[in-house]
Design a protein around this motif. Sequence first.
Motif, PDB file in Angstrom:
ATOM      1  N   HIS B  42      54.969  39.340  -2.226  1.00 39.79           N
ATOM      2  CA  HIS B  42      54.696  38.885  -0.755  1.00 39.79           C
ATOM      3  C   HIS B  42      54.280  40.267  -0.237  1.00 39.79           C
ATOM      4  O   HIS B  42      54.539  41.406  -0.524  1.00 39.79           O
ATOM      5  N   PRO B  43      53.496  40.418   0.276  1.00 41.73           N
ATOM      6  CA  PRO B  43      52.596  41.914   1.352  1.00 41.73           C
ATOM      7  C   PRO B  43      53.480  42.059   1.770  1.00 41.73           C
ATOM      8  O   PRO B  43      53.954  43.612   2.524  1.00 41.73           O
ATOM      9  N   GLN B  44      54.547  41.663   2.533  1.00 38.65           N
ATOM     10  CA  GLN B  44      55.744  42.096   3.312  1.00 38.65           C
ATOM     11  C   GLN B  44      57.207  42.142   2.712  1.00 38.65           C
ATOM     12  O   GLN B  44      58.022  42.313   3.410  1.00 38.65           O
ATOM     13  N   HIS B  45      56.937  42.234   1.392  1.00 42.49           N
ATOM     14  CA  HIS B  45      58.308  42.468   0.683  1.00 42.49           C
ATOM     15  C   HIS B  45      58.947  43.854   1.437  1.00 42.49           C
ATOM     16  O   HIS B  45      57.931  44.627   0.843  1.00 42.49           O
ATOM     17  N   GLY B  46      60.113  44.028   1.385  1.00 39.87           N
ATOM     18  CA  GLY B  46      61.458  45.120   1.657  1.00 39.87           C
ATOM     19  C   GLY B  46      60.951  44.959   2.779  1.00 39.87           C
ATOM     20  O   GLY B  46      62.589  45.535   2.838  1.00 39.87           O
ATOM     21  N   GLN B  47      60.491  44.704   3.559  1.00 37.43           N
ATOM     22  CA  GLN B  47      60.774  44.349   5.105  1.00 37.43           C
ATOM     23  C   GLN B  47      61.767  43.604   5.263  1.00 37.43           C
ATOM     24  O   GLN B  47      62.331  42.381   4.946  1.00 37.43           O
ATOM     25  N   CYS B  48      62.752  43.863   6.652  1.00 40.29           N
ATOM     26  CA  CYS B  48      63.102  43.784   7.185  1.00 40.29           C
ATOM     27  C   CYS B  48      63.374  42.946   8.118  1.00 40.29           C
ATOM     28  O   CYS B  48      62.626  43.481   9.630  1.00 40.29           O
ATOM     29  N   ILE B  49      63.355  41.678   9.098  1.00 43.53           N
ATOM     30  CA  ILE B  49      63.045  40.723   9.807  1.00 43.53           C
ATOM     31  C   ILE B  49      64.242  40.614  10.718  1.00 43.53           C
ATOM     32  O   ILE B  49      64.085  40.393  12.466  1.00 43.53           O
ATOM     33  N   ALA B  50      65.138  41.384  10.216  1.00 45.86           N
ATOM     34  CA  ALA B  50      65.999  41.299  12.151  1.00 45.86           C
ATOM     35  C   ALA B  50      66.185  41.874  12.881  1.00 45.86           C
ATOM     36  O   ALA B  50      65.674  42.897  12.622  1.00 45.86           O
ATOM     37  N   GLY B  51      66.404  40.950  13.638  1.00 47.79           N
ATOM     38  CA  GLY B  51      65.920  42.029  15.504  1.00 47.79           C
ATOM     39  C   GLY B  51      64.372  41.913  15.623  1.00 47.79           C
ATOM     40  O   GLY B  51      63.931  42.358  16.673  1.00 47.79           O
ATOM     41  N   ARG B  52      63.567  41.529  15.021  1.00 43.38           N
ATOM     42  CA  ARG B  52      62.032  41.503  15.155  1.00 43.38           C
ATOM     43  C   ARG B  52      61.538  40.061  15.521  1.00 43.38           C
ATOM     44  O   ARG B  52      62.177  39.108  15.510  1.00 43.38           O
ATOM     45  N   ILE B  53      60.411  40.334  16.752  1.00 47.34           N
ATOM     46  CA  ILE B  53      59.383  39.224  16.773  1.00 47.34           C
ATOM     47  C   ILE B  53      58.882  38.792  15.503  1.00 47.34           C
ATOM     48  O   ILE B  53      57.322  39.346  15.291  1.00 47.34           O
ATOM     49  N   LEU B  54      59.160  37.451  14.935  1.00 54.08           N
ATOM     50  CA  LEU B  54      58.660  37.754  13.306  1.00 54.08           C
ATOM     51  C   LEU B  54      56.624  37.030  14.158  1.00 54.08           C
ATOM     52  O   LEU B  54      57.101  36.052  15.136  1.00 54.08           O
ATOM     53  N   VAL B  55      56.063  37.448  13.984  1.00 54.76           N
ATOM     54  CA  VAL B  55      54.551  36.412  14.307  1.00 54.76           C
ATOM     55  C   VAL B  55      54.064  35.719  12.566  1.00 54.76           C
ATOM     56  O   VAL B  55      53.547  36.936  12.059  1.00 54.76           O
ATOM     57  N   LEU B  56      53.762  34.881  12.488  1.00 56.10           N
ATOM     58  CA  LEU B  56      53.422  34.256  11.332  1.00 56.10           C
ATOM     59  C   LEU B  56      52.923  33.002  11.580  1.00 56.10           C
ATOM     60  O   LEU B  56      53.079  32.454  12.053  1.00 56.10           O
ATOM     61  N   ASP B  57      51.316  32.743  10.572  1.00 53.46           N
ATOM     62  CA  ASP B  57      50.473  31.708  10.635  1.00 53.46           C
ATOM     63  C   ASP B  57      51.408  30.778  10.477  1.00 53.46           C
ATOM     64  O   ASP B  57      51.389  29.458  10.899  1.00 53.46           O
ATOM     65  N   ALA B  58      52.317  30.440   9.017  1.00 51.91           N
ATOM     66  CA  ALA B  58      51.908  29.121   8.416  1.00 51.91           C
ATOM     67  C   ALA B  58      53.770  29.609   8.061  1.00 51.91           C
ATOM     68  O   ALA B  58      53.903  31.129   7.255  1.00 51.91           O
ATOM     69  N   SER B  59      54.264  29.067   7.224  1.00 54.03           N
ATOM     70  CA  SER B  59      55.291  29.463   6.166  1.00 54.03           C
ATOM     71  C   SER B  59      55.413  28.228   5.897  1.00 54.03           C
ATOM     72  O   SER B  59      54.821  27.179   5.705  1.00 54.03           O
ATOM     73  N   THR B  60      56.004  27.802   4.873  1.00 56.87           N
ATOM     74  CA  THR B  60      55.970  27.038   3.478  1.00 56.87           C
ATOM     75  C   THR B  60      56.939  26.556   2.823  1.00 56.87           C
ATOM     76  O   THR B  60      58.491  27.503   3.011  1.00 56.87           O
ATOM     77  N   GLY B  61      57.911  25.960   1.312  1.00 52.28           N
ATOM     78  CA  GLY B  61      58.318  26.532   0.616  1.00 52.28           C
ATOM     79  C   GLY B  61      59.324  24.985   1.104  1.00 52.28           C
ATOM     80  O   GLY B  61      59.187  23.751   1.957  1.00 52.28           O
ATOM     81  N   SER B  62      60.848  24.974  -0.039  1.00 49.05           N
ATOM     82  CA  SER B  62      61.450  24.174  -0.044  1.00 49.05           C
ATOM     83  C   SER B  62      62.740  24.040   1.585  1.00 49.05           C
ATOM     84  O   SER B  62      62.724  24.444   2.251  1.00 49.05           O
ATOM     85  N   THR B  63      62.807  22.902   1.482  1.00 46.30           N
ATOM     86  CA  THR B  63      63.868  22.675   3.335  1.00 46.30           C
ATOM     87  C   THR B  63      64.901  22.895   2.632  1.00 46.30           C
ATOM     88  O   THR B  63      65.385  22.793   3.884  1.00 46.30           O
TER      89      THR B  63
END
Lengths: 387, 406
Positions: B42-63
């Motif tokens: 993933h291009p943002q591999h290693g980044q921490c999302i804690a406390g951030r405003i997560l901006v993403l166009d789409a999500s994927t994957g298992s329920t």
Amino acid sequence: MTVFGDYIQGDALESIARGEQGDAAYHSLELLVGLARAFHAPHLIPVSSVQISGVSFWNLGLEGLEYLETLAIDGRVRVPATLNPAAFNPKAPPAGVSHSDVENQARVVAAYGAMGVDTTLTCAPYLWGNLPRFHSHIAWSESSAVVFANSVIGAMTNREGGPAALAAALTGYAPYYGLHLMENRAPHIVVHVHTALSGALEFGLLGAAIGQRTREIPFIILAGGQSEPLTEDLQALGAALITFGGAPMFHMESITPESLHFPVPTRTLEVTAGDLAAVHESLSSPGEKPQLVLLGCPHYGPSKMAALSRLPLDIEGLSIGTAASCNTLSCGGLRGGCAAVAPLPSGVNRIATNSVKAAFYLKNRGVSIELLSEAQCLALGNRSEEP
Amino acid sequence: MIVQGTVIFHGNARGMPLFLTAPLSFYGGVDPHTGHIIQHGHPQHGQCIAGRILVLDASTGSTVGTWTILRMRKNRVAPAGIITHHCDPVLAAGSIIAKIPHIDGIPSSALGTSMTSIAGAEVISGASETAAPFHERENRTQDSGGIILKLGGSLITEKESLTPKIHERRLHNLAAALSQTTVPMVIVHGAGSFGHGPVQRMGLLNRTPGPDTSRGWSEVMSLQYALNNEVAHALRVAGLAPWPLQSELIAGPWASPLWGRQMLMETLTHGLVPLLYGSPELAPDGTFDILSGDTIVAACARLLGWKTIIHLTDVRGVYASPVDFTGDPIPFIYADEPPPNLTPGSSKPDVTGGMSGKLSPLLALALCGVTSHIVSGEEPDVIHRILSGEQVGTTITVTRHWRGKS
């Protein structure tokens, strides 16, 4: 009340929204209305059956367990609901699973049980007493069961996440969008199958071949000249279709109940024996004799289990997925467990199976797979053929 | 810049945006214990999302991803807010059960990379948190409700004192005046010499967290309780029934808009006066910050849908530069016009912005129909005069077409 807006219609929902039905129902309504808003559903719709995934403690964690136990304080199902298998059945844990994991897995199942969810632990609830009627609205979450319900039964469900399905059970409602609407159930591409298929393995290969190539709802025409597919063939087809990225529904000419409801699409996809062989080759590798034979993904039903129990099978080295409530065969630790994600006995690195879905997941876990027909699998597990 | 979207989970959030440039599978793609992206490749591999405003166009994957998001929240490593363009049911259910403010229908290309806020159905990109409009639109059609009073820290304390010290006379006069008010009120007070001095003296805002800074923040926190106790006592002596509330429940990253509003309403229903105050806060990312009285005032306006804010300060209003406190303050500031050249604030020490820090959130609120009055807390009868339509001090409102304009 305002937080739910126009989604509150009728006495039942009003009572939940006022908090009269308890915290669990209120919280569930929050979740459902949020999803309804997200997917532009005009309203919620009553559902008559629920099937819930989200059972494996390894996925839920202590946090998910706490969430379930909090809901279990006053949450009670309003419609019949059954439970998906976990990685393992806590009442029959495989060797090597820690005591605390078994205990926590038991707590997960107990919390669902406390809410009135039937803890049958099966991914094929339609074979174990949770059988919806044609065109009834339901809220199911296990992907292979969702395909089977939409396609073979003609019941109407989206692929709900575990918490959303539980919320549907605790309120009796689901957001009205997606496959609950007839216009979204129409096929968009014809799939001509130019080879005669036989058995769950070949139907699974077909599902994978379609799922790899289109996300649209297919209209499948079996043009190879063959007998009518069995229930387990259709289970295998649907399970592989969605596992390989395909639609949560298919139509099959003169087989599935809605196949006459819609105009036949004009675009076509041709599937040949070569296409099926290519899928087979991508999953299955030749090699030594498999250490384990795995059947029953998706789970078998009671009649199949009774038939298998009459065979002289060597239980060692044979895992058969079936509901936790099945008592007809003591099936190597997989009763109520999931064949695709179950912990493997130590030393097992090569498995034979007739399930394309299980092959996909096991291969991702680094296991070498031999895809065989059910008869070939059973031959491997047949006591009388052992040297 | 304000962008409108579809609310998945209602709430307010603020943080630095983290843009995901590829779809993320939360199950298997994020470590639920640390909040780090671990999805292979993933291009943002290693980044921490804690406390951030997560901006993403789409999500994927298992329920199962829904459960992963809940686990992150319970482990305090969840994003502060989520903004999606096309969210999937897995992520939507996750933000709802984890109670993370989430707006859908906004492409990431519509947002900037500076501090971003979520307020109900709106995203404010590159503006202060308090630019948020009401999260409940229906309140706009109701009458203007009550008033939100901010008692400036420089008014009720000896702000220049090196040690924390109450300005007894002003506080008790003010309490007596407030007890004559007939409309519902929420009172928010600043910290004055109970906050700014100690924070600056210990250099807490500029030091890396450690045992020393924790003790320092602990001391500052205790001082706020002490000051609040004094203010509550003075109000009670004057005949009011103040009800101190923990500000983190109303504003800041931990606040729950739904509960916050219900709590305020419940308090008011019982004839109590909600009493809030600026205080240190421990942010979800583990850093200390200050939840200022001005932030709390804006949050109260949003939650209650009230239209009147009165800032009682130690000056008579907002002055143009260069400052001449003997002259008259600027009578009107309009949110739809370029701002006047302002004084940086009362010249006293202030860690949360002083007058200019107050102004920009008030201008943003003005766009949502909230009128703010910055007046001297020592002017007699000032609340009554404002409520009867008189222009006093500086009035911040949306446009020249305000009814009080001469």
